[in-house]
Scaffold this active site. Structure first.
Site, PDB file in Angstrom:
ATOM      1  N   GLU A 199       0.845  -1.201   0.000  1.00 31.84           N
ATOM      2  CA  GLU A 199       0.000   0.000   0.000  1.00 31.84           C
ATOM      3  C   GLU A 199       0.875   1.244   0.000  1.00 31.84           C
ATOM      4  OE1 GLU A 199      -2.505   1.508  -0.562  1.00 31.84           O
ATOM      5  OE2 GLU A 199      -4.320   0.851   0.443  1.00 31.84           O
ATOM      6  N   ASP A 200       0.386   2.305  -0.630  1.00 29.06           N
ATOM      7  CA  ASP A 200       1.100   3.580  -0.562  1.00 29.06           C
ATOM      8  C   ASP A 200       0.952   4.201   0.819  1.00 29.06           C
ATOM      9  OD1 ASP A 200      -1.632   3.945  -0.926  1.00 29.06           O
ATOM     10  OD2 ASP A 200      -1.434   5.528  -2.416  1.00 29.06           O
TER      11      ASP A 200
ATOM     12  N   ASP B 285      -4.490   5.136   6.051  1.00 29.55           N
ATOM     13  CA  ASP B 285      -5.105   6.302   6.686  1.00 29.55           C
ATOM     14  C   ASP B 285      -6.104   5.760   7.710  1.00 29.55           C
ATOM     15  OD1 ASP B 285      -7.013   8.487   7.001  1.00 29.55           O
ATOM     16  OD2 ASP B 285      -6.230   9.420   5.218  1.00 29.55           O
TER      17      ASP B 285
ATOM     18  N   PHE C  25      -3.275  15.817   4.617  1.00 31.96           N
ATOM     19  CA  PHE C  25      -3.441  15.319   3.260  1.00 31.96           C
ATOM     20  C   PHE C  25      -2.160  15.554   2.458  1.00 31.96           C
ATOM     21  CE2 PHE C  25      -4.848  15.605  -1.196  1.00 31.96           C
ATOM     22  CZ  PHE C  25      -5.385  14.336  -1.304  1.00 31.96           C
TER      23      PHE C  25
ATOM     24  N   ARG D  15       0.269  12.240  -9.106  1.00 31.96           N
ATOM     25  CA  ARG D  15       0.816  10.903  -8.840  1.00 31.96           C
ATOM     26  C   ARG D  15       2.249  10.746  -9.338  1.00 31.96           C
ATOM     27  NH1 ARG D  15      -3.305   7.559  -7.061  1.00 31.96           N
ATOM     28  NH2 ARG D  15      -5.336   7.782  -8.043  1.00 31.96           N
TER      29      ARG D  15
HETATM   30  P1  IMP Z   1      -7.865   4.384   4.078  1.00 32.53           P
HETATM   31  O1  IMP Z   1      -8.884   3.426   3.525  1.00 32.53           O
HETATM   32  O2  IMP Z   1      -8.512   5.533   4.810  1.00 32.53           O
HETATM   33  O3  IMP Z   1      -6.787   3.718   4.915  1.00 32.53           O
HETATM   34  O4  IMP Z   1      -7.161   5.104   2.873  1.00 32.53           O
HETATM   35  C1  IMP Z   1      -6.309   4.424   2.103  1.00 32.53           C
HETATM   36  C2  IMP Z   1      -6.266   4.938   0.682  1.00 32.53           C
HETATM   37  O5  IMP Z   1      -6.694   6.298   0.558  1.00 32.53           O
HETATM   38  C3  IMP Z   1      -4.824   4.913   0.258  1.00 32.53           C
HETATM   39  O6  IMP Z   1      -4.561   3.719  -0.414  1.00 32.53           O
HETATM   40  C4  IMP Z   1      -4.694   6.116  -0.619  1.00 32.53           C
HETATM   41  O7  IMP Z   1      -4.893   5.724  -1.959  1.00 32.53           O
HETATM   42  C5  IMP Z   1      -5.761   7.053  -0.166  1.00 32.53           C
HETATM   43  N1  IMP Z   1      -5.200   8.106   0.744  1.00 32.53           N
HETATM   44  C6  IMP Z   1      -5.144   8.086   2.099  1.00 32.53           C
HETATM   45  N2  IMP Z   1      -4.565   9.187   2.591  1.00 32.53           N
HETATM   46  C7  IMP Z   1      -4.226   9.939   1.509  1.00 32.53           C
HETATM   47  C8  IMP Z   1      -3.551  11.211   1.361  1.00 32.53           C
HETATM   48  O8  IMP Z   1      -3.132  11.896   2.323  1.00 32.53           O
HETATM   49  N3  IMP Z   1      -3.378  11.634   0.083  1.00 32.53           N
HETATM   50  C9  IMP Z   1      -3.798  10.931  -1.013  1.00 32.53           C
HETATM   51  N4  IMP Z   1      -4.419   9.741  -0.917  1.00 32.53           N
HETATM   52  C10 IMP Z   1      -4.631   9.244   0.335  1.00 32.53           C
HETATM   53 MG    MG Z   2      -3.746   3.297  -2.065  1.00 31.51          MG
END
Ligand code: IMP
Ligand code: MG
Length: 179
Positions: free
Chosen positions: A103-104, A107, A156, A169
Site C-alpha cells: 500500500e502507498d 489512513d 493530506f 501521482r
Molecule cells: P484508508 O482506507 O482511509 O486507509 O485510505 C487508504 C487509501 O486512501 C490509500 O490507499 C490512498 O490511496 C488514499 N489516501 C489516504 N490518505 C491519503 C492522502 O493523504 N493523500 C492521497 N491519498 C490518500
Molecule cells: Mg492506495
C-alpha cells in the site's frame, strides 16, 4: 524541484524528499528479504496509489516471488470515505499463499480492511502488510501493520503515487497540503 506547487484549487509544500523515501524503501526491502526468503510470497499491489512504491520496492526484493495487482478506491477529493469500491479484483490463486500487500498509505485503514476480508475468504496463508506511509492518528483498523516505511501526521499529502483528484501521482517527492 519546486518547494510549493498548486494542484487544482489547493497549494502544497514539499514534505518528504525523494532521497528520504528511497532510504525508507531500502529498509523495508531489507526486512522483507530477511523475513520471506523461504515463502515464495505473492506481492499484492493496491492500485492506483501504490504503483510507484511497488516498483521501487520490488526492484530491491531479492526473494523469489510473484506480483499481482488489485484496484480499490475509497478516497474522494481529500477525504477518506467508508465506501470502498473494488475496481479490479483478485485473479490469482490465493489459497494457502503467503501474501504481502503493498500500500502507498494507510489512513483510516478501511481500504485494507476490505482487502483483508477478501483474502480471508479466499483462504490465503500468512498475510502481511507493507505500507510506505502510515497515519497512526487516523487509523481505526484492528489489524497489525507489519512493515511501515514512514509515519506521518494526519495531513493530506500528494506525490509519489498519491493523488489529489487524479493529479500529482507522477511527482518524485511527497507534498503536504497548506491550509
Ligand atoms: P484508508 O482506507 O482511509 O486507509 O485510505 C487508504 C487509501 O486512501 C490509500 O490507499 C490512498 O490511496 C488514499 N489516501 C489516504 N490518505 C491519503 C492522502 O493523504 N493523500 C492521497 N491519498 C490518500
Ligand atoms: Mg492506495
Amino acid at each position: 524541484m519546486e518547494s510549493t506547487i498548486k494542484v487544482n484549487d489547493k497549494v502544497f509544500k514539499v514534505f518528504i524528499k525523494a532521497d528520504t523515501i528511497d532510504a525508507a524503501i531500502q529498509k523495508l526491502a531489507d526486512s522483507i528479504n530477511k523475513d520471506t526468503s523461504e515463502e515464495l510470497p505473492l506481492f499484492l499491489v493496491v492500485l492506483n496509489g501504490a504503483f510507484m512504491f511497488a516498483a521501487d520496492l520490488l526492484k530491491r526484493v531479492t526473494v523469489e516471488c510473484n506480483v499481482s495487482f488489485v484496484k480499490l478506491a475509497s478516497y474522494s477529493g481529500t477525504q477518506s470515505t467508508n465506501q470502498v469500491r473494488e475496481l479490479i479484483g483478485l485473479n490469482e490463486s490465493i489459497k494457502g499463499r503467503s501474501v504481502i500487500v503493498l500500500e502507498d498509505i494507510i489512513d483510516t485503514g478501511n481500504t485494507l480492511n476490505v482487502l483483508l476480508n477478501s483474502l480471508r475468504a479466499y483462504e490465503a496463508g500468512k498475510v502481511r502488510i507493507a505500507t510506505l506511509l502510515y497515519k497512526p492518528d487516523a487509523f481505526q483498523g484492528d489489524y497489525a501493520i507489519d512493515y511501515v516505511g514512514i509515519e506521518i501526521p494526519n495531513d493530506f499529502i500528494i506525490g509519489y503515487g498519491l493523488d489529489y483528484d487524479g493529479f500529482a501521482r507522477n511527482l518524485p517527492d511527497i507534498y503536504k497540503i497548506v491550509d
